[in-house]
Motif scaffolding. Structure first.
Motif, PDB file in Angstrom:
ATOM      1  N   ALA A   1       0.829  -1.202   0.000  1.00 48.65           N
ATOM      2  CA  ALA A   1       0.000   0.000   0.000  1.00 48.65           C
ATOM      3  C   ALA A   1       0.868   1.258   0.000  1.00 48.65           C
ATOM      4  N   LEU A   2       1.975   1.250   0.763  1.00 47.53           N
ATOM      5  CA  LEU A   2       2.839   2.427   0.832  1.00 47.53           C
ATOM      6  C   LEU A   2       3.554   2.662  -0.501  1.00 47.53           C
ATOM      7  N   THR A   3       4.176   1.631  -1.027  1.00 51.97           N
ATOM      8  CA  THR A   3       4.946   1.816  -2.266  1.00 51.97           C
ATOM      9  C   THR A   3       4.040   2.119  -3.449  1.00 51.97           C
ATOM     10  N   LEU A   4       2.930   1.377  -3.589  1.00 49.90           N
ATOM     11  CA  LEU A   4       2.028   1.621  -4.709  1.00 49.90           C
ATOM     12  C   LEU A   4       1.326   2.972  -4.554  1.00 49.90           C
ATOM     13  N   GLY A   5       0.965   3.323  -3.320  1.00 45.58           N
ATOM     14  CA  GLY A   5       0.351   4.633  -3.090  1.00 45.58           C
ATOM     15  C   GLY A   5       1.276   5.756  -3.495  1.00 45.58           C
ATOM     16  N   ARG A   6       2.554   5.638  -3.137  1.00 45.96           N
ATOM     17  CA  ARG A   6       3.529   6.660  -3.526  1.00 45.96           C
ATOM     18  C   ARG A   6       3.694   6.700  -5.043  1.00 45.96           C
ATOM     19  N   ASP A   7       3.706   5.521  -5.679  1.00 43.22           N
ATOM     20  CA  ASP A   7       3.811   5.480  -7.140  1.00 43.22           C
ATOM     21  C   ASP A   7       2.660   6.236  -7.791  1.00 43.22           C
ATOM     22  N   LEU A   8       1.435   5.912  -7.366  1.00 42.19           N
ATOM     23  CA  LEU A   8       0.257   6.513  -7.976  1.00 42.19           C
ATOM     24  C   LEU A   8       0.175   8.010  -7.686  1.00 42.19           C
ATOM     25  N   HIS A   9       0.593   8.399  -6.493  1.00 46.10           N
ATOM     26  CA  HIS A   9       0.633   9.826  -6.159  1.00 46.10           C
ATOM     27  C   HIS A   9       1.579  10.563  -7.113  1.00 46.10           C
ATOM     28  N   TRP A  10       2.716   9.959  -7.390  1.00 43.82           N
ATOM     29  CA  TRP A  10       3.743  10.585  -8.227  1.00 43.82           C
ATOM     30  C   TRP A  10       3.293  10.734  -9.671  1.00 43.82           C
ATOM     31  N   ILE A  11       2.543   9.751 -10.190  1.00 42.85           N
ATOM     32  CA  ILE A  11       2.200   9.755 -11.617  1.00 42.85           C
ATOM     33  C   ILE A  11       0.755  10.184 -11.873  1.00 42.85           C
ATOM     34  N   SER A  12       0.081  10.723 -10.850  1.00 48.38           N
ATOM     35  CA  SER A  12      -1.346  11.038 -10.996  1.00 48.38           C
ATOM     36  C   SER A  12      -1.631  11.952 -12.184  1.00 48.38           C
ATOM     37  N   ALA A  13      -0.837  13.008 -12.347  1.00 43.16           N
ATOM     38  CA  ALA A  13      -0.970  13.918 -13.497  1.00 43.16           C
ATOM     39  C   ALA A  13      -2.393  14.430 -13.679  1.00 43.16           C
ATOM     40  N   GLY A  14      -3.081  14.694 -12.573  1.00 40.56           N
ATOM     41  CA  GLY A  14      -4.427  15.243 -12.657  1.00 40.56           C
ATOM     42  C   GLY A  14      -5.532  14.237 -12.892  1.00 40.56           C
ATOM     43  N   ASP A  15      -5.204  12.951 -12.954  1.00 38.43           N
ATOM     44  CA  ASP A  15      -6.216  11.908 -13.176  1.00 38.43           C
ATOM     45  C   ASP A  15      -6.938  11.629 -11.854  1.00 38.43           C
ATOM     46  N   PRO A  16      -8.238  11.898 -11.774  1.00 34.10           N
ATOM     47  CA  PRO A  16      -8.964  11.735 -10.504  1.00 34.10           C
ATOM     48  C   PRO A  16      -8.902  10.315  -9.952  1.00 34.10           C
ATOM     49  N   GLU A  17      -8.928   9.312 -10.839  1.00 32.05           N
ATOM     50  CA  GLU A  17      -8.907   7.929 -10.355  1.00 32.05           C
ATOM     51  C   GLU A  17      -7.555   7.597  -9.730  1.00 32.05           C
ATOM     52  N   LEU A  18      -6.472   8.022 -10.399  1.00 26.34           N
ATOM     53  CA  LEU A  18      -5.143   7.776  -9.836  1.00 26.34           C
ATOM     54  C   LEU A  18      -4.986   8.524  -8.508  1.00 26.34           C
ATOM     55  N   GLU A  19      -5.449   9.766  -8.462  1.00 26.28           N
ATOM     56  CA  GLU A  19      -5.370  10.531  -7.221  1.00 26.28           C
ATOM     57  C   GLU A  19      -6.148   9.836  -6.097  1.00 26.28           C
ATOM     58  N   HIS A  20      -7.323   9.329  -6.413  1.00 26.24           N
ATOM     59  CA  HIS A  20      -8.142   8.654  -5.401  1.00 26.24           C
ATOM     60  C   HIS A  20      -7.443   7.408  -4.864  1.00 26.24           C
ATOM     61  N   HIS A  21      -6.941   6.568  -5.775  1.00 26.44           N
ATOM     62  CA  HIS A  21      -6.254   5.347  -5.340  1.00 26.44           C
ATOM     63  C   HIS A  21      -5.013   5.689  -4.517  1.00 26.44           C
TER      64      HIS A  21
END
Length: 558
Positions: A499-519
């Motif tokens: 959860a920590l590593t994947l959460g950090r990954d998704l936070h980094w690459i969100s690029a304004g995508d609401p779904e990525l930001e939510h996850h």
């Protein structure tokens, strides 16, 4: 026909000397000697050193009179530049065996020579404009070729210099000595001349700096200013510590207070040096003058100075000037500072492994600035521009102020500094043993394996790993959902690493995508709470609610 020789600089025969046989347009045939036998080779003008020395190549260029005359003038200017460099360097070739009694005065004499040499070029170009430029192109070519000693003097000067001071390839001799296990050979004459020039310039630079410093920071002022700065920091320390502990849950390291004292110690010249490096205090440093300062209505203060991609562990304290470069204290465990991280918010690259203190970071940047202001032995022979000299004086003074607070035992400068304090080979090869690799480059401090195969975090990202994982998370929704589901399951079972590593990954690459930001927010909040890092969970939540802010400065104006 007089024999002509050239040095090949490109292709399979690079570094060979060759005799010209014939010229045809932009091409020429030349003879090289390989293992005692002569071989004919075909070359293009771009493969030889100083093609402008060969008049036969000129006719291959544009026949328009204006272009031909402009080209001739450029060649003459280049010849006098080359001639000038040689004459200037001979100044030190002639002095390598003389006693080093007054190197600063020697540099003054050299500076006078440079001015004289530069005048020769101006005289030659003025004569060209008066005598050659009015002529038709064909006659202009002939006149220049017929009097090459006047218009194209560099080739003859190079040959004369080589006969007086033969060039010995010291690098090749050192390589052979290393292979053979022998001691390094003594420096060549040319290497000694380079060192003499560097020593002379350094002596003059130091002499001039001392004069400049006396006018800009009088002797005895340093200790007084430093003591006042330290006293002020001690008075304000408790209030700022309480504010950061209350709102962020962070313990401020002693190093940030030394950074604050350093900033308070800077005079006008040192402040200009900091500005020259495009560094400026920002983020939490905005609270030091007024720890009670509030954010604008409706905005959480924890997002002040927090850029879109900042991981929750990142606490901004300094801006870097270009492409959103900023520096932050790094809090792996949500309480104590591990070091400093930085990245360009508007450009590529990750935050890197946290290391150093704020002042070490400033020193690191300072030494890069020093290196780029002429701190290299292979620089051109001309004296530095007055503005470059002024910037070096300011940086040197700022370095002295900084070293009174930290890095005082590090006397290396420029490239030598970076070579002395670079990452260890073991860290580069194997990565940080405590951190699991993440797309943001900071690594995650957490125990356990992850479903996504990850290595240990290195100072720089693994390109193949990052590219592959980012493409999977952004281009394959089904795969992403599967990863998120597995991370949730493992975290609920007491294993928060995914959860920590994947959460950090998704936070980094969100690029304004609401779904990525939510996850990203869901996984980070879950992981931090499981790890007992509740303040990081709260920062992640606050950031999630404010990631669309148009600017990162959210404090009320004072």
């Amino acid at each position: 026909m007089e024999r002509q020789f050239v040095r090949i600089v490109d292709g399979p025969f690079a570094s060979f000397d060759a005799e010209i046989v014939s010229v045809d347009g932009n091409s020429l045939t030349a003879r090289v000697t390989v293992f005692g036998r002569q071989t004919a080779v075909e070359l293009h003008r771009g493969q030889i050193e100083h093609p402008e020395d060969i008049p036969a190549l000129w006719s291959s260029e544009a026949e328009d009179d204006g272009e031909v005359l402009a080209g001739l003038r450029e060649r003459i200017a280049a010849q006098y530049d080359d001639l000038g460099y040689g004459v200037k360097f001979e100044f030190f070739l002639e002095r390598v065996d003389l006693p080093e009694e007054d190197l600063a005065q020697e540099w003054d004499a050299y500076t006078a020579l440079c001015a004289e040499v530069d005048t020769r070029k101006a005289v030659a170009l003025r004569a060209f404009d008066e005598e050659i430029a009015p002529l038709p192109a064909s006659e202009a070519r002939s006149r220049v070729a017929a009097d090459s000693g006047r218009w194209l003097p560099a080739a003859a000067a190079r040959e004369e210099r080589r006969s007086r001071y033969p060039v010995v390839d010291g690098a090749e001799e050192r390589l052979l000595a290393k292979i053979s296990g022998l001691p390094d050979p003594p420096p060549t004459l040319w290497e000694r001349a380079h060192r003499r020039r560097a020593a002379s310039r350094s002596a003059a630079d130091l002499r001039d700096y001392e004069v400049w410093k006396a006018a800009n920071r009088p002797q005895g002022q340093d200790e007084q200013v430093r003591s006042a700065a330290v006293a002020q920091v001690e008075r304000e320390r408790t209030a700022i510590e309480e504010r950061l502990a209350r709102d962020w849950g962070f313990e401020l390291p002693d190093s940030i207070f030394r950074f604050r004292a350093f900033l308070l110690s800077l005079g006008p010249a040192e402040k200009q040096a900091l500005d020259d490096l495009e560094l400026s205090p920002f983020g939490i440093m905005d609270l030091f003058d007024d720890p009670a300062r509030s954010p604008r209505a409706g905005i959480d203060v924890r997002v002040h100075g927090r850029y879109y991609r900042d991981p929750p562990e990142f606490l901004t304290f300094m801006h870097g000037g270009t492409d959103g470069l900023h520096f932050g204290l790094w809090y792996d465990d949500g309480r104590t500072c591990t070091g400093v991280a930085s990245y360009y918010n508007n450009d590529g690259g990750g935050v890197g492994l946290p290391s150093r203190t704020p002042l070490e970071t400033v020193r690191h940047t300072l030494e890069w600035g020093w290196r780029h202001l002429g701190d290299q032995d292979d620089e051109p022979a001309d004296p530095m521009h007055p503005e470059v000299v002024a910037r070096r004086h300011r940086l040197r003074l700022m370095r002295e102020v900084l070293m009174a607070f930290e890095t005082g035992n590090r006397h290396e400068q420029g490239e030598d500094y970076h070579n002395a304090y670079k990452h260890s080979p073991d860290l580069l090869e194997h990565g940080d043993p405590d951190r699991i690799e993440t797309l943001d480059g900071g690594g995650a401090l957490v125990d356990g394996d992850t479903a996504i195969e990850r290595g240990r975090q290195r100072p720089w990202n693994d390109y193949a790993f990052c590219t592959t994982l980012q493409e999977e998370l952004t281009d394959d929704p089904a795969a992403r959902e599967a990863h998120v589901t597995e991370a949730r399951r493992r975290c609920a079972a007491g294993h928060p690493a995914d959860a920590l590593t994947l959460g950090r990954d998704l936070h980094w690459i969100s690029a304004g995508d609401p779904e990525l930001e939510h996850h990203a927010n869901e996984l980070l909040t879950m992981a931090y709470r499981a790890l007992g890092r509740d303040n990081l969970a709260a920062i992640a939540q606050a950031h999630h609610h404010h990631r669309d802010l148009p600017q990162v400065h959210v404090l009320e104006e004072t």
